[in-house]
Design a protein around this motif. Structure first.
Motif, mmCIF file in Angstrom:
data_model
loop_
_atom_site.group_PDB
_atom_site.id
_atom_site.type_symbol
_atom_site.label_atom_id
_atom_site.label_comp_id
_atom_site.label_asym_id
_atom_site.label_seq_id
_atom_site.Cartn_x
_atom_site.Cartn_y
_atom_site.Cartn_z
ATOM 1 N N GLN A 36 0.820 -1.212 0.000
ATOM 2 C CA GLN A 36 0.000 0.000 0.000
ATOM 3 C C GLN A 36 0.855 1.263 0.000
ATOM 4 O OE1 GLN A 36 -3.388 0.037 -0.343
ATOM 5 N NE2 GLN A 36 -3.075 2.239 -0.644
ATOM 6 N N TYR A 37 2.060 1.196 0.577
ATOM 7 C CA TYR A 37 2.920 2.375 0.616
ATOM 8 C C TYR A 37 3.362 2.766 -0.799
ATOM 9 C CZ TYR A 37 2.953 1.955 5.664
ATOM 10 O OH TYR A 37 2.566 1.906 6.980
ATOM 11 N N SER A 38 3.634 1.772 -1.657
ATOM 12 C CA SER A 38 3.975 2.076 -3.056
ATOM 13 C C SER A 38 2.778 2.659 -3.783
ATOM 14 C CB SER A 38 4.463 0.811 -3.769
ATOM 15 O OG SER A 38 5.701 0.377 -3.250
ATOM 16 N N LEU A 39 1.595 2.091 -3.553
ATOM 17 C CA LEU A 39 0.390 2.614 -4.199
ATOM 18 C C LEU A 39 0.080 4.030 -3.736
ATOM 19 C CD1 LEU A 39 -1.807 -0.609 -4.104
ATOM 20 C CD2 LEU A 39 -0.921 0.536 -6.154
ATOM 21 N N ASP A 40 0.245 4.291 -2.446
ATOM 22 C CA ASP A 40 0.029 5.643 -1.931
ATOM 23 C C ASP A 40 1.009 6.632 -2.560
ATOM 24 O OD1 ASP A 40 -1.984 4.678 -0.303
ATOM 25 O OD2 ASP A 40 -0.794 4.700 1.521
ATOM 26 N N LYS A 41 2.264 6.202 -2.704
ATOM 27 C CA LYS A 41 3.286 7.044 -3.309
ATOM 28 C C LYS A 41 2.920 7.390 -4.749
ATOM 29 C CE LYS A 41 7.444 8.802 -4.072
ATOM 30 N NZ LYS A 41 7.745 10.180 -3.615
ATOM 31 N N LEU A 42 2.494 6.397 -5.508
ATOM 32 C CA LEU A 42 2.146 6.627 -6.907
ATOM 33 C C LEU A 42 0.919 7.531 -7.033
ATOM 34 C CD1 LEU A 42 2.778 3.018 -8.221
ATOM 35 C CD2 LEU A 42 4.081 5.067 -8.829
ATOM 36 N N LYS A 43 -0.074 7.299 -6.195
ATOM 37 C CA LYS A 43 -1.260 8.154 -6.225
ATOM 38 C C LYS A 43 -0.895 9.599 -5.898
ATOM 39 C CE LYS A 43 -5.830 8.711 -4.140
ATOM 40 N NZ LYS A 43 -6.796 8.193 -3.119
ATOM 41 N N GLU A 44 -0.049 9.768 -4.882
ATOM 42 C CA GLU A 44 0.379 11.113 -4.481
ATOM 43 C C GLU A 44 1.120 11.822 -5.603
ATOM 44 O OE1 GLU A 44 3.923 12.451 -1.584
ATOM 45 O OE2 GLU A 44 2.316 11.428 -0.527
ATOM 46 N N ASP A 45 1.874 11.045 -6.416
ATOM 47 C CA ASP A 45 2.654 11.633 -7.498
ATOM 48 C C ASP A 45 1.884 11.721 -8.814
ATOM 49 O OD1 ASP A 45 4.693 11.964 -5.756
ATOM 50 O OD2 ASP A 45 6.036 10.468 -6.610
ATOM 51 N N GLY A 46 0.580 11.438 -8.782
ATOM 52 C CA GLY A 46 -0.263 11.687 -9.941
ATOM 53 C C GLY A 46 -0.458 10.536 -10.906
ATOM 54 N N VAL A 107 9.439 -2.555 -0.934
ATOM 55 C CA VAL A 107 10.412 -1.502 -0.620
ATOM 56 C C VAL A 107 9.662 -0.216 -0.294
ATOM 57 C CG1 VAL A 107 12.153 0.030 -1.638
ATOM 58 C CG2 VAL A 107 12.331 -2.441 -1.959
ATOM 59 N N ILE A 108 10.117 0.484 0.735
ATOM 60 C CA ILE A 108 9.607 1.805 1.048
ATOM 61 C C ILE A 108 10.617 2.828 0.538
ATOM 62 C CG2 ILE A 108 8.843 3.381 2.859
ATOM 63 C CD1 ILE A 108 7.112 0.914 2.610
ATOM 64 N N ILE A 109 10.161 3.708 -0.344
ATOM 65 C CA ILE A 109 11.068 4.708 -0.906
ATOM 66 C C ILE A 109 10.365 6.053 -0.947
ATOM 67 C CG2 ILE A 109 10.388 4.119 -3.283
ATOM 68 C CD1 ILE A 109 13.352 4.787 -4.057
ATOM 69 N N ASP A 110 11.101 7.093 -0.580
ATOM 70 C CA ASP A 110 10.577 8.454 -0.594
ATOM 71 C C ASP A 110 11.450 9.285 -1.523
ATOM 72 O OD1 ASP A 110 9.084 10.683 -0.073
ATOM 73 O OD2 ASP A 110 10.061 11.143 1.824
ATOM 74 N N ALA A 111 11.349 8.977 -2.810
ATOM 75 C CA ALA A 111 12.096 9.709 -3.825
ATOM 76 C C ALA A 111 11.103 10.452 -4.715
ATOM 77 C CB ALA A 111 12.942 8.752 -4.662
ATOM 78 N N ASP A 112 11.566 11.505 -5.370
ATOM 79 C CA ASP A 112 10.732 12.333 -6.224
ATOM 80 C C ASP A 112 10.631 11.668 -7.601
ATOM 81 O OD1 ASP A 112 9.554 14.264 -7.835
ATOM 82 O OD2 ASP A 112 10.617 15.921 -6.867
ATOM 83 N N LEU A 113 9.546 10.929 -7.835
ATOM 84 C CA LEU A 113 9.412 10.181 -9.084
ATOM 85 C C LEU A 113 9.361 11.117 -10.292
ATOM 86 C CD1 LEU A 113 6.859 7.409 -8.033
ATOM 87 C CD2 LEU A 113 9.346 7.221 -8.250
ATOM 88 N N LYS A 114 8.732 12.261 -10.140
ATOM 89 C CA LYS A 114 8.668 13.204 -11.254
ATOM 90 C C LYS A 114 10.066 13.680 -11.642
ATOM 91 C CE LYS A 114 4.006 14.847 -10.163
ATOM 92 N NZ LYS A 114 3.170 16.008 -9.735
ATOM 93 N N ASP A 115 10.914 13.931 -10.646
ATOM 94 C CA ASP A 115 12.277 14.380 -10.941
ATOM 95 C C ASP A 115 13.089 13.255 -11.565
ATOM 96 O OD1 ASP A 115 14.203 16.644 -10.656
ATOM 97 O OD2 ASP A 115 15.321 15.121 -9.532
ATOM 98 N N ILE A 116 12.859 12.018 -11.130
ATOM 99 C CA ILE A 116 13.575 10.874 -11.705
ATOM 100 C C ILE A 116 13.197 10.709 -13.178
ATOM 101 C CG2 ILE A 116 13.906 8.378 -11.574
ATOM 102 C CD1 ILE A 116 13.217 8.692 -8.529
ATOM 103 N N ILE A 117 11.915 10.847 -13.487
ATOM 104 C CA ILE A 117 11.461 10.755 -14.876
ATOM 105 C C ILE A 117 12.066 11.881 -15.714
ATOM 106 C CG2 ILE A 117 9.437 10.912 -16.380
ATOM 107 C CD1 ILE A 117 7.867 9.592 -14.013
ATOM 108 N N ARG A 118 12.082 13.100 -15.161
ATOM 109 C CA ARG A 118 12.695 14.229 -15.876
ATOM 110 C C ARG A 118 14.157 13.952 -16.180
ATOM 111 N NH1 ARG A 118 16.204 17.500 -14.640
ATOM 112 N NH2 ARG A 118 16.162 16.893 -12.434
ATOM 113 N N TYR A 119 14.891 13.469 -15.180
ATOM 114 C CA TYR A 119 16.313 13.122 -15.344
ATOM 115 C C TYR A 119 16.472 12.072 -16.444
ATOM 116 C CZ TYR A 119 20.846 11.063 -13.954
ATOM 117 O OH TYR A 119 22.126 10.566 -13.932
#
Length: 383
Positions: A36-46, A107-119
């Motif tokens: 659920q933590y991964s799903l919450d992360k993805l939902k939060e990031d759009g 895995v629990i990760i708190d990284a900026d997925l939008k910034d990773i995609i931009r990179y």
């Protein structure tokens, strides 16, 4: 639209006996599944659409999210037999036609997925691997980067003498659909770390590393699971339940679920989470880092220190539990001691005056006779 794939097919052998009754991504972490933590992360990031790759006990995931929709559209693929990390993701190919993100469901990760995609897009990468600095690289895949961030060397779980970097694979990737071309000629299990990444490096393809300094925890072992519990209790993540005010006998951050009953002379030292329908009887002490699942019953004069107890377990009077994990539907009879780091499987009955020694693991559905001292593991799955 960029889609996300979550790898959730592993059997979680290092977390036995907890994984005898559920897949690893469905182990409760502060009273909700790790996945659920991964799903919450993805939902939060759009993200709107998520594909989950399943294998071991796949039906547990589908049934849970049928009852508890996560707020994003879910699609599933199922491995009939283990295919490896890349092999599992390959089954999601029919749902992917553009750049896509891959996360690990354990895995629990708190990284900026939008910034990773931009990179990833700025580099023109075929593959981007999120990397994180670790103290002991021997448990992970490690990478070396050149001055432009391209991965020039990669080794999975090296011997200590072969360690050349402390940058570990965080189990989070961004890929172009062309990555599937590198999976076509494999007839056996295909793993990103052992097969795909070394091939990309050998062929001088555009595989880049993205060093992240955000929070990261691979919950593959009991000690990392317990560390994640402590970290999340102290973090910004939303904790289930309502937070109560400090008062005499109630210190620190304490979250209570619905219909909780707390007796006289109970002392609670947060951070602590107490789930719905829990009963804590008089004279007991619940110390920092403890999580109690729903409908747990705690008897009188019980001392629980930094432990996680899953739902519907009963702990009788005068029991001491330290930094341990107790699965659901267990019964621990009076005057017993569970020492530091024990892991107790589901539906275990521990007779009164028993001692479970430090770091022992007990399989599911067994009875421990009264007065027993358990100083060795018993991990054969009960029928």
């Amino acid at each position: 639209m960029i889609k996300a794939v979550i790898m959730a097919g592993g059997s979680g052998t290092r977390l036995q006996p907890l994984t005898f009754v559920r897949p690893k991504p469905m182990i409760p972490l502060i009273n909700k599944p790790i996945l659920q933590y991964s799903l919450d992360k993805l939902k939060e990031d759009g993200f709107k659409e998520v594909i989950i790759t399943l294998g071991y006990m796949w039906d547990h995931v589908k049934q849970y999210y049928k009852r508890n929709p996560p707020g994003v559209e879910l699609k599933y693929t199922v491995e009939k037999w283990p295919l490896g990390t890349a092999g599992g993701v390959k089954k999601a190919k029919k749902y992917v036609d553009d750049t896509f993100v891959v996360l690990s469901g354990d895995v629990i990760i708190d990284a900026d997925l939008k910034d990773i995609i931009r990179y990833h897009q700025e580099k023109g990468a075929l593959a981007t691997v999120v990397l994180t600095a670790v103290d002991d690289p021997s448990h992970y895949g490690i990478a070396n980067l050149d001055g432009d961030g391209r991965i020039v060397d990669y080794l999975e779980k090296p011997d200590p003498k072969d360690v050349f970097s402390n940058l570990a694979n965080a189990g989070t990737y961004v890929f172009e659909p062309e990555i599937f071309d590198y999976m076509e000629n494999h007839k056996r299990m295909i793993d990103f770390s052992r097969d795909i990444f070394p091939q990309l490096i050998k062929e001088d393809q555009a595989i880049y590393g993205y060093p992240s300094d955000g929070y990261w925890n691979d919950l593959g072992r009991p000690e990392t699971y317990m560390q994640a519990t402590r970290d999340l209790l102290a973090s910004r993540y939303k904790i289930p339940g309502h937070k109560i005010k400090e008062e005499i006998g109630r210190l620190g951050n304490i979250w209570l679920g619905k219909n909780v009953q707390i007796g006289d002379r109970v002392r609670i030292e947060g951070p602590v989470v107490i789930g719905d329908g829990v009963v804590v009887s008089s004279g007991s002490k619940i110390s920092s880092g403890t999580v109690l699942g729903e409908n747990v019953v705690i008897g009188q004069n019980v001392n629980i220190h930094g432990s996680v107890i899953f739902s519907n377990t009963e702990v009788n009077d005068n029991v001491f539990i330290e930094n341990s994990i107790i699965d659901r539907f267990c019964f621990i009879d009076k005057d017993s001691v569970i020492e530091n780091g024990a892991v107790i499987g589901s539906a275990v009955e521990i007779g009164k005056n028993s001692i479970i020694k430090s770091s022992r693991r007990i399989t599911r559905a067994v009875n421990i006779f009264p007065g027993s001292i358990i100083d060795s593991d018993y991990l054969i799955a009960a029928e």
